[in-house]
Design a protein around this motif. Structure first.
Motif, PDB file in Angstrom:
ATOM      1  N   CYS A 155     -44.241 155.613 -23.671  1.00  0.00           N
ATOM      2  CA  CYS A 155     -44.143 154.111 -23.753  1.00  0.00           C
ATOM      3  C   CYS A 155     -45.208 153.249 -23.301  1.00  0.00           C
ATOM      4  CB  CYS A 155     -42.965 153.678 -22.786  1.00  0.00           C
ATOM      5  SG  CYS A 155     -41.422 154.913 -22.430  1.00  0.00           S
ATOM      6  N   TYR A 156     -45.369 152.039 -24.185  1.00  0.00           N
ATOM      7  CA  TYR A 156     -46.329 151.164 -23.971  1.00  0.00           C
ATOM      8  C   TYR A 156     -45.757 149.987 -23.493  1.00  0.00           C
ATOM      9  CZ  TYR A 156     -49.748 154.433 -25.593  1.00  0.00           C
ATOM     10  OH  TYR A 156     -50.559 155.847 -25.801  1.00  0.00           O
ATOM     11  N   PHE A 157     -46.269 149.295 -22.576  1.00  0.00           N
ATOM     12  CA  PHE A 157     -46.044 147.819 -22.315  1.00  0.00           C
ATOM     13  C   PHE A 157     -46.985 146.921 -22.680  1.00  0.00           C
ATOM     14  CE2 PHE A 157     -44.742 150.502 -18.534  1.00  0.00           C
ATOM     15  CZ  PHE A 157     -43.579 150.040 -18.481  1.00  0.00           C
ATOM     16  N   VAL A 158     -46.437 146.072 -23.567  1.00  0.00           N
ATOM     17  CA  VAL A 158     -47.585 145.316 -24.662  1.00  0.00           C
ATOM     18  C   VAL A 158     -47.508 143.873 -24.058  1.00  0.00           C
ATOM     19  CG1 VAL A 158     -47.488 144.368 -26.777  1.00  0.00           C
ATOM     20  CG2 VAL A 158     -46.662 146.591 -26.635  1.00  0.00           C
ATOM     21  N   LEU A 159     -46.324 143.336 -23.677  1.00  0.00           N
ATOM     22  CA  LEU A 159     -46.303 141.951 -23.046  1.00  0.00           C
ATOM     23  C   LEU A 159     -45.330 141.830 -22.156  1.00  0.00           C
ATOM     24  CD1 LEU A 159     -46.140 139.902 -26.586  1.00  0.00           C
ATOM     25  CD2 LEU A 159     -47.965 139.893 -24.968  1.00  0.00           C
ATOM     26  N   ALA A 160     -45.565 141.011 -20.950  1.00  0.00           N
ATOM     27  CA  ALA A 160     -44.637 140.896 -19.873  1.00  0.00           C
ATOM     28  C   ALA A 160     -43.253 140.419 -20.561  1.00  0.00           C
ATOM     29  CB  ALA A 160     -45.050 139.816 -18.729  1.00  0.00           C
ATOM     30  N   GLY A 161     -42.103 140.838 -19.748  1.00  0.00           N
ATOM     31  CA  GLY A 161     -40.871 140.539 -20.360  1.00  0.00           C
ATOM     32  C   GLY A 161     -40.469 139.437 -19.463  1.00  0.00           C
ATOM     33  N   ASN A 162     -39.861 138.339 -20.473  1.00  0.00           N
ATOM     34  CA  ASN A 162     -39.344 137.117 -19.673  1.00  0.00           C
ATOM     35  C   ASN A 162     -37.933 137.406 -19.309  1.00  0.00           C
ATOM     36  OD1 ASN A 162     -38.207 134.465 -19.022  1.00  0.00           O
ATOM     37  ND2 ASN A 162     -39.609 133.526 -20.361  1.00  0.00           N
ATOM     38  N   SER A 163     -37.254 137.353 -18.258  1.00  0.00           N
ATOM     39  CA  SER A 163     -35.979 137.526 -17.724  1.00  0.00           C
ATOM     40  C   SER A 163     -34.899 136.325 -18.255  1.00  0.00           C
ATOM     41  CB  SER A 163     -36.070 137.656 -16.314  1.00  0.00           C
ATOM     42  OG  SER A 163     -36.364 136.412 -15.774  1.00  0.00           O
ATOM     43  N   GLU A 164     -35.690 135.362 -18.697  1.00  0.00           N
ATOM     44  CA  GLU A 164     -34.811 134.068 -19.094  1.00  0.00           C
ATOM     45  C   GLU A 164     -34.597 134.196 -20.948  1.00  0.00           C
ATOM     46  OE1 GLU A 164     -36.405 130.705 -17.737  1.00  0.00           O
ATOM     47  OE2 GLU A 164     -35.722 131.112 -15.623  1.00  0.00           O
ATOM     48  N   ILE A 165     -35.122 135.233 -21.405  1.00  0.00           N
ATOM     49  CA  ILE A 165     -34.840 135.439 -22.990  1.00  0.00           C
ATOM     50  C   ILE A 165     -34.361 136.598 -23.209  1.00  0.00           C
ATOM     51  CG2 ILE A 165     -36.166 135.541 -24.795  1.00  0.00           C
ATOM     52  CD1 ILE A 165     -38.352 133.825 -23.647  1.00  0.00           C
ATOM     53  N   PRO A 166     -33.495 136.632 -24.206  1.00  0.00           N
ATOM     54  CA  PRO A 166     -32.700 137.810 -24.621  1.00  0.00           C
ATOM     55  C   PRO A 166     -33.853 138.856 -25.148  1.00  0.00           C
ATOM     56  CG  PRO A 166     -31.367 136.055 -25.242  1.00  0.00           C
ATOM     57  CD  PRO A 166     -32.697 135.516 -24.650  1.00  0.00           C
ATOM     58  N   ILE A 167     -33.321 140.126 -25.085  1.00  0.00           N
ATOM     59  CA  ILE A 167     -34.347 141.157 -25.843  1.00  0.00           C
ATOM     60  C   ILE A 167     -33.656 141.930 -26.832  1.00  0.00           C
ATOM     61  CG2 ILE A 167     -35.388 143.609 -25.037  1.00  0.00           C
ATOM     62  CD1 ILE A 167     -35.969 142.691 -22.533  1.00  0.00           C
TER      63      ILE A 167
END
Length: 378
Positions: free
Chosen positions: A80-92
């Motif tokens: 796995c690679y973390f590319v950008l910080a995930g926003n908890s207020e936006i759907p994935i």
């Protein structure tokens, strides 16, 4: 919490599902395209972190990929690679690509996207059950023997107010002798509640689109996803811990975090209790480390004013060794060590055993670890 944290209104939590199953549940988006899924519920944003808990992206990517494979195949590795910080207020949105379907191995890639941008990507390999043959080369690192057993009673550890994690952990005394590269940190972890026996992503007895049913009572995929979620707990933070660099034991750091906390007074109070508990655990760990220091080393540590300025995961790898031989809702021992740190980065290796001593997984993680820099007087 934003009203738009999920694309579809979250379904009711199934009473026979454990908290971690409900947290990690996915919904298929067959109207948008094949093999596309989204988080069914809002995701946790840890205090002080730049984005969502990385374990959620890891586990939900695994769940999405598992929904596209036959039941007699099981994951053995994911990179796995973390590319950008995930926003908890936006759907994935989780996009699964069927790279290859072979007789013994299946390959999938999954991209987690928010607003069209890739925030996380992983490649997974699945192996057909019992395809290794009868005669095998076998060995495994044994579980440490000098470990205090986990609590026997479910009531032995109460959930900390404000701790939204669907799993619990109990810190075990660590090995602090020698240099940072030889120190090992240990904890017992398990999912809260009991993981159900029905296949994952099943709603009220109905299989969702793209999900193939396992045999009755076979829900190993949920245990694997739960393990993937928990594998990110305190992972890259091992580097600061083996150096005795405290993050939450410092009340000034906690106060700064609370000032930026957007919740209500009651939520802020819960968050403060949660951070103070982490701080107390850091102080206990530092006391253990201090007992192994020489007088000169203790004085040097007291005068150490280094502070962590940035700590972010870059990549995460899991090798699943015995994917059908454990339960994630029973105690598992994790042992973490850092063989190297430098140039603003660090590497951590983690081994996970079942309570019975079976080596379940080996994980690695590299991350950015930068200290606060002193201001130049020039």
């Amino acid at each position: 919490m934003s009203k738009h944290a999920t694309l579809i209104k979250p379904p009711k939590a199934l009473p026979h599902h454990s908290p971690i199953e409900n947290v990690l549940s996915l919904l298929p988006l067959s109207d948008i395209g094949p093999d596309i899924y989204t988080n069914a519920r809002p995701l946790w944003h840890p205090p002080g972190a730049r984005g969502i808990f990385g374990g959620a992206a890891i586990a939900q990517c695994l769940s999405a990929a598992q929904a596209t494979i036959p039941p007699d195949f099981t994951v053995h590795s994911m990179h796995c690679y973390f590319v950008l910080a995930g926003n908890s207020e936006i759907p994935i949105l989780y996009h699964v690509e069927r790279v290859r379907d072979g007789k013994s191995f299946i390959t999938r890639t999954v991209q987690a996207r928010q607003r069209g941008a890739c925030i996380f990507t992983t490649t997974l390999s699945f192996m057909k059950k019992d395809s290794g043959g009868v005669l095998r080369v076998e060995h495994a690192v044994p579980m440490p023997q000098d470990v205090i057993p986990p609590p026997d009673l479910d009531s032995a550890r109460h959930q900390i107010s404000g701790d939204e994690r669907p799993f619990e952990s109990v810190r075990s005394p660590a090995l602090h002798k020698g240099e940072p590269s030889s120190r090992k940190l240990r904890q017992w972890i398990r999912a809260r509640g009991r993981i159900s026996d029905c296949p994952p992503n099943v709603r009220e007895g109905e299989l969702q689109s793209g999900q193939r049913a396992n045999q009755p009572g076979d829900n190993h995929q949920a245990h694997l996803s739960a393990l993937a979620y928990m594998s990110d707990s305190y992972f890259i933070g091992t580097i600061s811990r083996v150096h005795g660099l405290q993050r939450f034991a410092n009340k000034g750091n906690i106060e700064r975090l609370l000032k930026r906390f957007p919740g209500s007074d009651a939520e802020r109070k819960q968050m403060e209790e949660y951070l103070l508990q982490i701080g107390r655990e850091e102080e206990e760990e530092d006391a253990e480390l201090d007992s192994s220091r020489t007088p000169a080393q203790r004085l040097e540590h007291q005068q150490d004013n280094r502070r962590v300025g940035m700590m972010v995961s870059l990549d995460h790898t899991i090798f699943f060794h015995n994917p059908r031989s454990f339960r994630a809702d029973e105690w598992m021992l994790t042992e973490m060590e850092s063989p190297w740190a430098g140039d603003g980065r660090g590497l951590v290796v983690q081994r996970i055993w079942s309570k019975e001593g079976v080596l379940i997984a080996t994980c690695t993680q590299e991350g950015v670890v930068r200290l606060q820099q002193k201001e130049s007087k020039l």
